[in-house]
Design an enzyme around this catalytic site. Structure first.
Site, short mmCIF file in Angstrom:
data_model
loop_
_atom_site.label_atom_id
_atom_site.label_comp_id
_atom_site.label_asym_id
_atom_site.label_seq_id
_atom_site.Cartn_x
_atom_site.Cartn_y
_atom_site.Cartn_z
N THR A 1 29.38 101.46 -15.31
CA THR A 1 28.84 102.73 -14.84
C THR A 1 29.67 103.92 -15.28
O THR A 1 30.89 103.95 -15.09
CB THR A 1 28.74 102.73 -13.30
OG1 THR A 1 27.94 101.60 -12.89
CG2 THR A 1 28.08 104.00 -12.80
N LYS B 1 25.06 107.52 -14.30
CA LYS B 1 24.74 108.17 -13.04
C LYS B 1 24.26 109.59 -13.31
O LYS B 1 24.98 110.40 -13.92
CB LYS B 1 25.97 108.21 -12.11
CG LYS B 1 26.34 106.86 -11.52
CD LYS B 1 25.32 106.40 -10.49
CE LYS B 1 25.80 105.17 -9.74
NZ LYS B 1 24.81 104.71 -8.74
N GLU C 1 16.42 103.89 -12.56
CA GLU C 1 16.57 103.39 -11.19
C GLU C 1 16.39 104.53 -10.20
O GLU C 1 17.02 105.59 -10.32
CB GLU C 1 17.97 102.78 -11.06
CG GLU C 1 18.24 102.02 -9.78
CD GLU C 1 19.63 101.42 -9.78
OE1 GLU C 1 20.09 101.03 -8.69
OE2 GLU C 1 20.28 101.35 -10.85
N LYS D 1 20.82 94.14 -3.59
CA LYS D 1 22.24 94.30 -3.28
C LYS D 1 22.53 93.60 -1.97
O LYS D 1 21.79 93.73 -0.99
CB LYS D 1 22.61 95.77 -3.16
CG LYS D 1 22.51 96.58 -4.44
CD LYS D 1 22.89 98.04 -4.20
CE LYS D 1 22.81 98.87 -5.46
NZ LYS D 1 23.10 100.31 -5.20
N CYS E 1 25.42 96.50 -6.88
CA CYS E 1 26.55 96.44 -5.95
C CYS E 1 26.90 97.83 -5.47
O CYS E 1 26.50 98.83 -6.06
CB CYS E 1 27.77 95.82 -6.62
SG CYS E 1 28.47 96.82 -7.96
N ASP F 1 24.48 94.49 -12.45
CA ASP F 1 25.37 95.64 -12.31
C ASP F 1 26.41 95.30 -11.24
O ASP F 1 26.30 95.71 -10.09
CB ASP F 1 24.57 96.88 -11.93
CG ASP F 1 25.45 98.11 -11.73
OD1 ASP F 1 26.56 98.14 -12.30
OD2 ASP F 1 25.04 99.03 -11.01
N ASP G 1 29.88 95.85 -11.56
CA ASP G 1 31.08 96.39 -12.20
C ASP G 1 32.08 96.98 -11.21
O ASP G 1 33.06 97.59 -11.63
CB ASP G 1 30.68 97.45 -13.23
CG ASP G 1 30.00 98.67 -12.59
OD1 ASP G 1 29.55 98.56 -11.44
OD2 ASP G 1 29.91 99.71 -13.26
#
Length: 319
Positions: A117, A142, A193, A238, A266, A288, A290
């Site tokens: 990310t 992001k 997303e 998640k 996460c 994802d 990370d």
């Protein structure tokens, strides 16, 4: 079983920013279930977006007095139930001298390529982040402001060949998303997303979606799925939203059966939080996990990340 809960703090490698704010450390809660000489652990990350605080989730965990089978009725889907469910899985595996995937009747998890990310920042700073991480097999950007076009262009300049997915964290309006969508495709973005706020995403059912749209804040557990019909192509599963590995596996199975693709994501936590999700991530469209890559410090026996992706945990860490 005796249950304890502790607050742990992990410093981040750099400031991490999304559309809702910035942080310099990950504050997590670790639930421990100890019985018969065996201790099982689970980690959760309380999330203010869902009305959770470190204090409220601590109280939920400390106040739980039932057994594993009581969890779904005793606690709502969320961080507290996640920490306890994962601690119960860890305890069960250690008590049996097996791995959690053996208890589930699943093969040993394989490494899965995970997104890395890039924090929300100025276009110049995000271009620098992209350049530094252009070697990674998947970048997640992001975004979530009305001025994101320059950021998208900057990241693509910094990492011209990297696969990219985008997370708006509910930060766009319908008008902003409609304007950006053609450019996302032009720049080779593979998925977007949660472009619109949960509960204000009806427009997604009225437009073509040549780019897959993934529900994050709009999808928590299996009860969320009916409201997503016609609006989303993918769901982000998640552990901290579902309330643990048990419900997460059930959500993944039902979502796939209903024709959704699956992403496993996460919160920003340690390797202990990611460990159960490596089982969940097997074979999904995007992984994802990370969180540990964003930390300056981690648990003992941390997860292994290499060119093949994130590997399943050592038994000393979890499961």
């Amino acid at each position: 079983m005796p249950i304890s809960v502790a607050r742990d703090v992990f410093q981040l490698a750099q400031v991490f920013t999304i559309s809702r704010g910035s942080r310099t450390q990950a504050e997590v809660l670790t639930a421990t279930i100890a019985a018969d000489g065996v201790a099982g652990r689970g980690e959760c990350v309380p999330y203010a977006r869902y009305g959770e605080t470190l204090e409220s989730v601590t109280d939920q965990i400390a106040g739980f007095t039932g057994g594993w089978v009581d969890l779904p009725d005793a606690l709502p889907a969320g961080a507290a139930r996640n920490a306890l469910d994962c601690a119960f899985w860890d305890h069960a595996a250690k008590s049996a001298g097996k791995r959690v995937w053996d208890l589930l009747g699943l093969p040993m998890p394989r490494p899965e390529i995970t997104a890395y990310t890039l924090s929300l920042d100025t276009p110049d700073a995000m271009e620098k982040q992209a350049t530094q991480n252009a070697f990674r097999p998947l970048l997640k950007i992001k975004l979530g402001t009305p001025d994101d076009m320059a950021r998208l262009e900057a990241v693509r300049r910094g990492a011209p060949d990297a696969p990219i997915i985008v997370d708006a964290n509910e930060g766009w309006t319908a008008e902003v998303y409609a304007d950006l969508a053609p450019h996302l495709i032009r720049l080779g973005v593979q998925m977007v997303e949660q472009p619109l706020p949960a509960g204000q995403d009806g427009m997604l059912a009225e437009i073509d979606r040549p780019l897959p749209v993934c529900a994050d804040e709009s999808c928590h557990d299996r009860a969320s799925l009916p409201a997503l019909k016609g609006k989303y192509d993918m769901v982000n599963v998640k552990l901290d939203k579902t309330g643990g590995l048990t419900e997460a596996l059930a959500l993944k199975a039902q979502a796939l059966a209903e024709g959704y693709q699956v992403m496993v994501g996460c919160m920003v936590g340690s390797s202990l939080a990611m460990a159960p999700a490596t089982i969940l991530a097997q074979g999904v469209a995007f992984t994802d996990l990370d969180g540990p890559l964003l930390l300056a410090e981690d648990r003992d026996e941390p997860l292994n990340f290499d060119e093949n992706g994130v590997h399943p945990p050592a038994a000393a860490l979890w499961g």
